[in-house]
Design an enzyme around this catalytic site. Structure first.
Site, PDB file in Angstrom:
ATOM      1  N   ASP A  69     -48.107 -60.934  80.887  1.00  0.00           N
ATOM      2  CA  ASP A  69     -49.225 -59.922  80.240  1.00  0.00           C
ATOM      3  C   ASP A  69     -50.614 -60.487  80.064  1.00  0.00           C
ATOM      4  OD1 ASP A  69     -47.744 -57.913  78.389  1.00  0.00           O
ATOM      5  OD2 ASP A  69     -46.407 -60.409  77.374  1.00  0.00           O
ATOM      6  N   LYS A  85     -49.441 -56.598  82.657  1.00  0.00           N
ATOM      7  CA  LYS A  85     -48.811 -55.527  81.500  1.00  0.00           C
ATOM      8  C   LYS A  85     -50.213 -55.643  81.047  1.00  0.00           C
ATOM      9  CE  LYS A  85     -45.206 -56.202  78.568  1.00  0.00           C
ATOM     10  NZ  LYS A  85     -46.257 -56.571  77.002  1.00  0.00           N
ATOM     11  N   GLU A 139     -41.713 -50.399  72.539  1.00  0.00           N
ATOM     12  CA  GLU A 139     -40.573 -51.257  71.571  1.00  0.00           C
ATOM     13  C   GLU A 139     -41.370 -50.750  70.246  1.00  0.00           C
ATOM     14  OE1 GLU A 139     -42.618 -55.198  72.153  1.00  0.00           O
ATOM     15  OE2 GLU A 139     -41.979 -56.094  69.811  1.00  0.00           O
ATOM     16  N   GLU A 173     -51.409 -54.299  76.243  1.00  0.00           N
ATOM     17  CA  GLU A 173     -50.559 -53.308  75.440  1.00  0.00           C
ATOM     18  C   GLU A 173     -51.900 -52.228  75.008  1.00  0.00           C
ATOM     19  OE1 GLU A 173     -50.362 -55.568  71.950  1.00  0.00           O
ATOM     20  OE2 GLU A 173     -48.455 -56.895  72.742  1.00  0.00           O
ATOM     21  N   ASP A 230     -46.835 -62.126  76.532  1.00  0.00           N
ATOM     22  CA  ASP A 230     -47.172 -63.483  75.158  1.00  0.00           C
ATOM     23  C   ASP A 230     -46.205 -63.662  74.419  1.00  0.00           C
ATOM     24  OD1 ASP A 230     -47.008 -61.151  74.526  1.00  0.00           O
ATOM     25  OD2 ASP A 230     -49.792 -60.741  74.381  1.00  0.00           O
ATOM     26  N   SER A 231     -45.665 -63.647  74.054  1.00  0.00           N
ATOM     27  CA  SER A 231     -44.017 -64.108  73.221  1.00  0.00           C
ATOM     28  C   SER A 231     -43.867 -65.765  73.367  1.00  0.00           C
ATOM     29  CB  SER A 231     -42.597 -63.065  73.640  1.00  0.00           C
ATOM     30  OG  SER A 231     -42.466 -63.119  74.753  1.00  0.00           O
TER      31      SER A 231
HETATM   32  O1  KIV Z   1     -44.792 -60.809  75.003  1.00  0.00           O
HETATM   33  C1  KIV Z   1     -43.277 -59.671  75.648  1.00  0.00           C
HETATM   34  O2  KIV Z   1     -42.298 -60.613  75.724  1.00  0.00           O
HETATM   35  C2  KIV Z   1     -43.226 -58.542  75.868  1.00  0.00           C
HETATM   36  C3  KIV Z   1     -41.709 -58.169  75.070  1.00  0.00           C
HETATM   37  C4  KIV Z   1     -41.256 -57.947  74.226  1.00  0.00           C
HETATM   38  C5  KIV Z   1     -41.466 -56.744  75.672  1.00  0.00           C
HETATM   39  O3  KIV Z   1     -44.019 -57.998  75.725  1.00  0.00           O
END
Ligand code: KIV
Length: 296
Positions: free
Chosen positions: A99, A129, A198, A131, A60-61
């Protein structure tokens, strides 16, 4: 007609085998570093594929790096699915992890499972994934029980950065490090097949590694992990925003892109582009007939 699916005969035996959960576990057992990178679209996925990485994360970056939001919080599930679908089209070998965006899994197990199912059905994700520890442990358990592999993410969890006091390293007191350790063990026990850590102290990671059986992928978590992950745009120097201290830059692609577009603009303005080699031709007779038709 037989109901047994036919296994296609491989035509390219040099091609690497698609990454799988058992192969990742085997890499950990053999001490072979696991390489993960983010990707958000077809070209970045193709680059990751050709570079031979093991895992690709539609992080989600992407909310910040490709959609221009100020944080990861505003990105919607539909936007993430769109990025994931484009990424899937560029991949055959790495394991594709997507994510779950903020607000798409926290409130109930049912919500979490149906979000995860959308990534699998609509985008061809291999895994998802999520969090944090706490309530996310139960959400992870529910998704795993629904048959979808899950990666946990602890330490600096950007979706809840405000509650963590900003984008800063975590686990820097004994209590905070213990909380990360408890969450890590709980996510492992819930059935996560891997964990992302992280921005936590390298020495804390080293202690955790002795206690964790699943592959651990680090980003700003030192060098004791089983693998590393970096954000595509940080690694290649495409993103113009803040870059964390753990993000090593391996190229300055943005500068090359700006130089290329600036040169194009200058050539158009000086009438140097397009040149004859960029033109299409037409047969002389056809051109004459065309001109005659125009004046008649
Ligand atoms: O969203 C993302 O890019 C991440 C990575 C930094 C692990 O969760």
């Amino acid at each position: 007609m037989s109901a047994t699916p036919r296994t296609p005969v491989p035509t390219d035996l040099d091609r690497p085998l698609p990454m799988s959960l058992p192969r990742l576990a085997e890499k950990k057992r053999l001490g072979e570093p696991i390489v993960m990178i983010t990707a958000y679209d077809y070209p970045s996925a193709q680059v990751a594929e050709e570079a031979g990485v093991d895992m690709v994360l539609v992080g989600d970056s992407g909310a910040m790096t490709v959609l221009g939001y100020p944080s990861t919080v505003p990105v919607s599930l539909d936007e993430m699915i769109m990025l994931a679908r484009a990424t899937r089209r560029g991949l055959t070998t790495p394991l594709l992890v997507c994510d779950l965006p903020f607000g798409s899994y926290e409130t109930s197990d049912e919500h979490a499972v149906s979000t995860a199912q959308r990534f699998v059905k609509e985008a061809g994700a291999d895994a998802v994934k999520l969090e944090r520890g706490g309530t996310s442990v139960q959400r992870a358990r529910a998704i795993v029980q629904a048959g979808i592999p899950v990666v946990g993410h602890l330490g600096l969890t950007p979706q809840t950065a405000t509650a963590l006091g900003g984008y800063r390293a975590q686990g820097r007191t004994a209590e905070a490090a213990l909380a990360v350790a408890r969450d890590a063990l709980a996510l492992q026990e819930a059935g996560c097949f891997a964990l992302v850590l992280e921005a936590i102290p390298a020495a804390v990671t080293a202690e955790l590694m002795v206690r964790l059986e699943i592959p651990v992928i680090g980003i700003g978590a030192g060098d004791a992990t089983d693998g590393q992950v970096l954000v595509f745009h940080d690694l290649l120097g495409i993103y113009d925003g803040h870059v964390a201290r753990f993000a090593k830059r391996y190229a300055d692609v943005r500068a090359h892109m700006i130089a290329g577009v600036a040169e194009y603009a200058a050539e158009v303005r000086h009438r140097n582009f397009p040149a004859p080699e960029h033109f299409y031709s037409i047969d002389e007779d056809e051109l004459r007939r065309f001109r005659d038709a125009l004046v008649s």
